[in-house]
Design an enzyme around this catalytic site. Structure first.
Site, PDB file in Angstrom:
ATOM      1  N   ASP A   1      71.176  30.842  21.865  1.00  0.00           N
ATOM      2  CA  ASP A   1      71.454  30.308  20.529  1.00  0.00           C
ATOM      3  C   ASP A   1      70.201  30.231  19.670  1.00  0.00           C
ATOM      4  OD1 ASP A   1      70.495  28.362  22.232  1.00  0.00           O
ATOM      5  OD2 ASP A   1      72.365  27.237  22.280  1.00  0.00           O
TER       6      ASP A   1
ATOM      7  N   MET B   1      75.175  27.924  25.757  1.00  0.00           N
ATOM      8  CA  MET B   1      74.542  28.568  24.619  1.00  0.00           C
ATOM      9  C   MET B   1      75.433  28.388  23.410  1.00  0.00           C
ATOM     10  SD  MET B   1      71.950  29.638  26.157  1.00  0.00           S
ATOM     11  CE  MET B   1      71.908  28.957  27.805  1.00  0.00           C
ATOM     12  N   CYS B   2      75.113  27.440  22.566  1.00  0.00           N
ATOM     13  CA  CYS B   2      76.098  27.094  21.571  1.00  0.00           C
ATOM     14  C   CYS B   2      75.622  26.034  20.599  1.00  0.00           C
ATOM     15  CB  CYS B   2      77.331  26.567  22.281  1.00  0.00           C
ATOM     16  SG  CYS B   2      76.872  25.434  23.575  1.00  0.00           S
ATOM     17  N   GLY B   3      76.547  25.621  19.752  1.00  0.00           N
ATOM     18  CA  GLY B   3      76.290  24.520  18.836  1.00  0.00           C
ATOM     19  C   GLY B   3      77.335  23.440  19.052  1.00  0.00           C
TER      20      GLY B   3
ATOM     21  N   VAL C   1      80.872  25.368  19.019  1.00  0.00           N
ATOM     22  CA  VAL C   1      80.919  26.820  18.836  1.00  0.00           C
ATOM     23  C   VAL C   1      80.192  27.445  20.022  1.00  0.00           C
ATOM     24  CG1 VAL C   1      81.071  26.795  16.328  1.00  0.00           C
ATOM     25  CG2 VAL C   1      78.817  26.863  17.407  1.00  0.00           C
TER      26      VAL C   1
END
Lengths: 652, 303
Positions: A431, B1-3, B150
């Site tokens: 990310d 891995m994200c928000g 997300v």
């Protein structure tokens, strides 16, 4: 003063406008920033930029000379890699404020997040509030001034620079200590605080490096090198290599470091053969004219691609591990053969830039030699995540090679055993990586291809991430790749072989149906045009040569690259040794080697009945060993080995 | 891995906005995770009623799944009050008075459960925040608090069931969104499996949810469970947890994963990036706070 409204236009457009106004010397005000990322990135003009609100990640990143003011907060990576100029933040800053700065004044009126000043080299990072966890982590130089409390583990593994703490030093990091502050230093700090109207009445404690980890305690004894053939042989159980290893470990009490490639027998391209009988090939006097080899790499998302006269590139190798003269020779050879060169770690020299017509600029975790100006004069940008010889580890450059000149380019103290960080300060997951890739594109106006260098480890996952993070191509490096210095056991036992790496990569892309969304450049122990042709049959878009070009250019394979006293002048920073290396002559040798590669790829392609290298495919291959058959899912045809040997005997 | 994102409105009246607020916040950080988007929403609870949501897909596959679900519901004396097939989901509200964990495991064996709760309803699918909203009319949800996520799929496939938020399998009304990686996942999972807890995925976020739910079911307060999670879980993480009346966060000691929060008289909002918070207050500079490494906290509904 021109006003730019981010409620009306996207950041990308705003940055272009800011740069245009910068060129005209016009100051800029940005309204409605709403914590958006990359504001001001890539600006290299001495203008004032006022941001009316909060900014997001990498505010003022990759800039030089400009002066920024942010009314409220900033996100992660404030002023990333700034060279000169200033940023004043009215509120708080997120993590890694001042990451990798090479100069500039950064002032944060509120608090700052974790790992502030990570791998910074010069300049001042000042926080009027409290700092957080690991301020000054791995800093190489410059100063951090914290008026409040230091946070835990301040100065963790700092190699140079100073941290002044006005409040409490909550705890010290590894290899950090509190030292006395002298008068002139304090005067300079007071002057700095006055310049930015910061009031502080208390006293400072100074945190500096304690010097316990900068150098290995005992150096490895210099020994006569064992020839590679003996070194890699496994016939004799307690052989000369094993014995040497034990003697030296008995002295130094730790892992050994050596240069060059792996020595273990691994499944490789030599375990593949062409299905078609090529014994009658070679009659075509000019195969190169019969085969289209032109290849473009990096243009699939709209950037200007690298234009290669054949599907071949030079693998990334650092200026540092290699001498300046060697990088120059390789660059010249790449131009002569119409392919691309890569800086590797440690920055771009003028000599190298002038020598190589197409040059990829590589960015590593230590940001050693990384800067906006060289980014702008590169033909491609590359984020190094890892390399095949030592996936998961950072580079190692022994003190002997960290000369004053080299240290200056990298922005680090001279004469340390440099262990480059194994990861990037601002890439802690897929990310964050998205935001980093975007920063590079913003800084260079979306013109340059952005690639990622991956050592073969968890290739399947890594490839998927590479596509999702928007890279144009991957440089995929198998376990047979070499290095200037690495832990001996790591080189032999960590990672997966080149043939396995390409298979996993292609499988991963197929699984999510995105083979056309990214290009692959395969490397790791590819030795000649025949290896290259076989590799291309497996499916990458191009291949890259590292060690082969170094050997073609005079390396004698003594495996002492790490020592710094290379007799050929290749793996050294000692001018006395380097002057033995004649770049113009060696460039011709490397060029001739590359032309032999061209000839061999063309001959094989032509003999297989094709007119374009892109027609090479896996159906042209068979596997000679059960291992490689299992890895590649190619038919196991041991009979071809006999034919191969017969052919060899005949020709030999 | 994200928000990640979380919101809690303090007043009852503003509760209507929680879902819309999460859509906006997630749209703001969609760059962190383009593959899938999900929401954990808390609506009005009715005593003796449970909301269940399943992945059933489309066509024959869906018909078969719905039949299995209805059969299992009948076996467990759960009476259907209302149901609908929306997108790839089957949503059903039942009257139920038995043991939730046993019931939940039985339902899990019948079909792919997304969430079970008196108040909780999880909506998650592939695509961006607006796409998922369009498919499932997320903005129409009423509720006072919720979480959002997300996702950029790295280790597992882009499948709706691998999307977040994760429900604490077997425990009603507990959801989690997580950014990071739990490195002692298998060790912790085996420890919980020894005690007969079941896991539906190999996703480390499910582990955090079950870990916390187990503590809560032992009567341990959420805040205390978060405190011990920082010791017990190894790796890099920033996560948010929600229950019927609380939201909470925990952050690892290495401060590797981002998190930022904003609080005023009306609401508490937490997100991976300030750009998400600013979506709620366009054109305003917010007085935000980045929680320190190794920290945790909870907020509960004042009502």
């Amino acid at each position: 003063m021109v006003t730019i409204d981010l409620a009306k236009i996207p950041v990308r457009e705003a940055n272009e406008l800011i740069r245009q106004h910068g060129a005209e010397g016009q100051d800029v005000e940005v309204i409605n920033p709403d914590a958006r990322h990359h504001i001001g990135v890539g600006l290299t003009s001495a203008i004032n930029v006022k941001i009316r609100g909060s900014a997001g990640y990498f505010c003022a990143g990759l800039t030089d000379e400009a002066h920024f003011e942010v009314d409220n907060n900033v996100g992660w990576g404030l002023g990333d890699n700034m060279y000169s100029g200033s940023v004043v933040v009215g509120g708080n800053a997120g993590a890694i404020a001042g990451v990798a700065i090479r100069g500039a004044d950064l002032v944060i009126r509120g608090n700052m997040g974790s790992r502030a000043g990570q791998v910074m080299k010069a300049g001042t990072l000042c926080c009027a509030g409290n700092a957080n966890f690991m301020a000054g982590y791995m800093m190489y130089g410059g100063r951090i001034i914290i008026l409040g409390d230091s946070g835990e583990r301040v100065g963790e593994d700092m190699a140079g620079g100073e941290i002044y703490v006005g409040g409490d030093v909550q705890s010290l990091g590894s290899d950090a200590q509190v030292v006395d502050v002298d008068g002139p230093e304090l005067d300079e700090i007071r002057a700095f605080l006055d310049r930015y109207q910061l009031k502080f009445k208390g006293t400072f404690k100074k945190v500096a490096n304690a010097g316990k980890k900068l150098r290995y305690a005992t150096s490895e004894r210099q020994v006569r090198s064992i020839p590679f053939f003996t070194f890699s042989g496994e016939t004799d159980y307690w052989n000369a290599k094993v014995q040497e290893d034990l003697y030296i470990k008995a002295q130094i009490g730790r892992y050994r470091i050596r240069g060059y490639g792996g020595a273990r027998e691994l499944p490789h391209l030599s375990d593949l053969a062409f299905k078609k009988d090529l014994s009658q090939s070679g009659h075509e006097p000019d195969p190169v004219s019969k085969v289209n080899m032109y290849t473009e790499i990096g243009g699939i998302n709209g950037a200007t691609p690298l234009k290669l006269s054949m599907p071949v590139m030079i693998a990334p190798m650092s200026y540092g591990a290699l001498s300046r003269a060697t990088k120059q020779a390789v660059g010249m050879a790449s131009s002569l053969s119409g392919i691309a060169e890569n800086t590797g770690e440690g920055g771009m020299s003028d000599a190298q830039r002038d020598a190589a017509e197409q040059l990829i600029f590589q960015c590593l975790g230590g940001r050693l030699g990384w800067n906006i100006h060289d980014m702008k004069r590169a033909n491609g940008l590359e984020i190094y995540i890892s390399q095949g010889a030592k996936p998961g580890f950072g580079g190692q450059l022994m003190a002997k090679k960290v000369t004053k000149e080299l240290a200056e380019i990298r922005g680090i103290p001279a004469g340390i055993d440099l262990r480059s960080p194994s990861r990037h300060p601002d890439i802690l997951g897929a990310d964050d990586l998205v935001i980093k890739v975007e920063e590079f594109r913003e800084a260079t106006g979306y013109k340059l291809p952005v690639s990622v260098k991956l050592g073969a480890g968890r290739v399947r996952d890594d490839m998927k991430i590479a596509v999702k993070d928007g890279f144009d191509f991957v440089e995929l490096d198998g376990m047979q790749g070499s290095t200037g210095a690495g832990g001996a056991e790591v080189m032999e036992y960590v990672g997966i072989p080149t043939v396995a790496a390409i298979m996993e990569a292609l499988d991963a892309l197929e699984e999510i149906g995105v083979r056309d969304k990214i290009q692959i450049v395969l490397m790791g122990g590819i030795r000649d045009g025949i290896d290259a042709a076989k590799a291309l049959c497996l499916g990458p878009d191009a291949i890259a040569f590292g060690t082969s070009t170094i050997i073609a250019g005079g390396c004698i394979a003594c495996m002492q690259c790490h020592v710094g006293q290379c007799v050929t002048g290749i793996a050294t920073q000692d001018p006395e040794h380097e002057k033995r290396y004649q770049p113009a002559i060696e460039a011709q040798n490397i060029h001739r080697f590359l032309e032999s590669v061209r000839w061999q790829i063309a001959t094989v392609t032509h003999a297989l009945g094709y007119t374009d290298v892109k027609q090479l495919n896996r159906d042209d291959l068979v596997a000679l060993t059960p291992e490689v058959a299992a890895i590649t899912r190619l038919p196991y045809e041991p009979g071809y080995r006999d034919r191969h040997l017969e052919l060899k005997a005949k020709v030999g | 891995m994200c928000g990640i994102a979380g919101i809690m409105y303090k007043g009852e009246r503003d509760g209507l906005h929680a879902a819309q607020a999460l859509i906006d916040m997630l749209d703001g950080c969609q760059h962190r995770g383009p593959d899938s988007t999900g929401f954990a929403l808390y609506g009005q609870a009715t005593k003796g009623e449970l909301k269940l949501r399943f992945f059933v897909g489309q066509g024959d596959e869906a018909v078969a799944a719905v039949a299995r679900i209805q059969e299992t519901l009948a076996q467990h004396h759960a009476t259907i009050i209302e149901d609908e097939h929306i997108g790839d989901n089957y949503r059903v509200v039942v009257e139920f008075g038995g043991d939730v964990q046993e019931f939940a495991y039985a339902m899990e064996h019948a079909a792919k459960v997304i969430s079970i709760g008196e108040s909780l309803d999880i909506v998650k699918d592939v695509g961006g925040a607006h796409e998922v909203d369009e498919r499932y009319a997320v903005h129409k949800f009423t509720g006072t608090h919720g979480l959002g996520h997300v996702r950029l799929a790295t280790e597992s496939d882009v499948k709706p069931e691998a999307a977040h938020p994760f429900w604490a399998t077997g425990f009603a009304d507990i959801a989690i969104v997580h950014n990071g990686q739990i490195t002692n996942y298998w060790k912790m999972r085996r420890r919980l499996e020894q005690r007969d807890f079941e896991f539906r995925t190999d996703n480390d976020s499910e582990l955090i949810a079950v870990y916390l739910a187990d503590k809560l079911s032992q009567g341990i307060a959420l805040k205390e469970a978060l405190r011990t999670s920082i010791d017990d879980l190894d790796g890099t993480f920033s996560f948010l947890v929600s229950t019927k009346d609380e939201i909470g966060y925990a952050k690892d000691r290495l401060a590797v994963k981002p998190m930022i929060m904003y609080e005023n008289d009306d609401l508490i909002a937490v997100a991976s990036e300030e750009v998400s918070l600013n979506r709620l207050f366009p054109g305003q500079a917010l007085n935000t706070k980045e929680p320190p490494p190794g920290s945790y906290n909870t907020w509960s509904r004042s009502t």
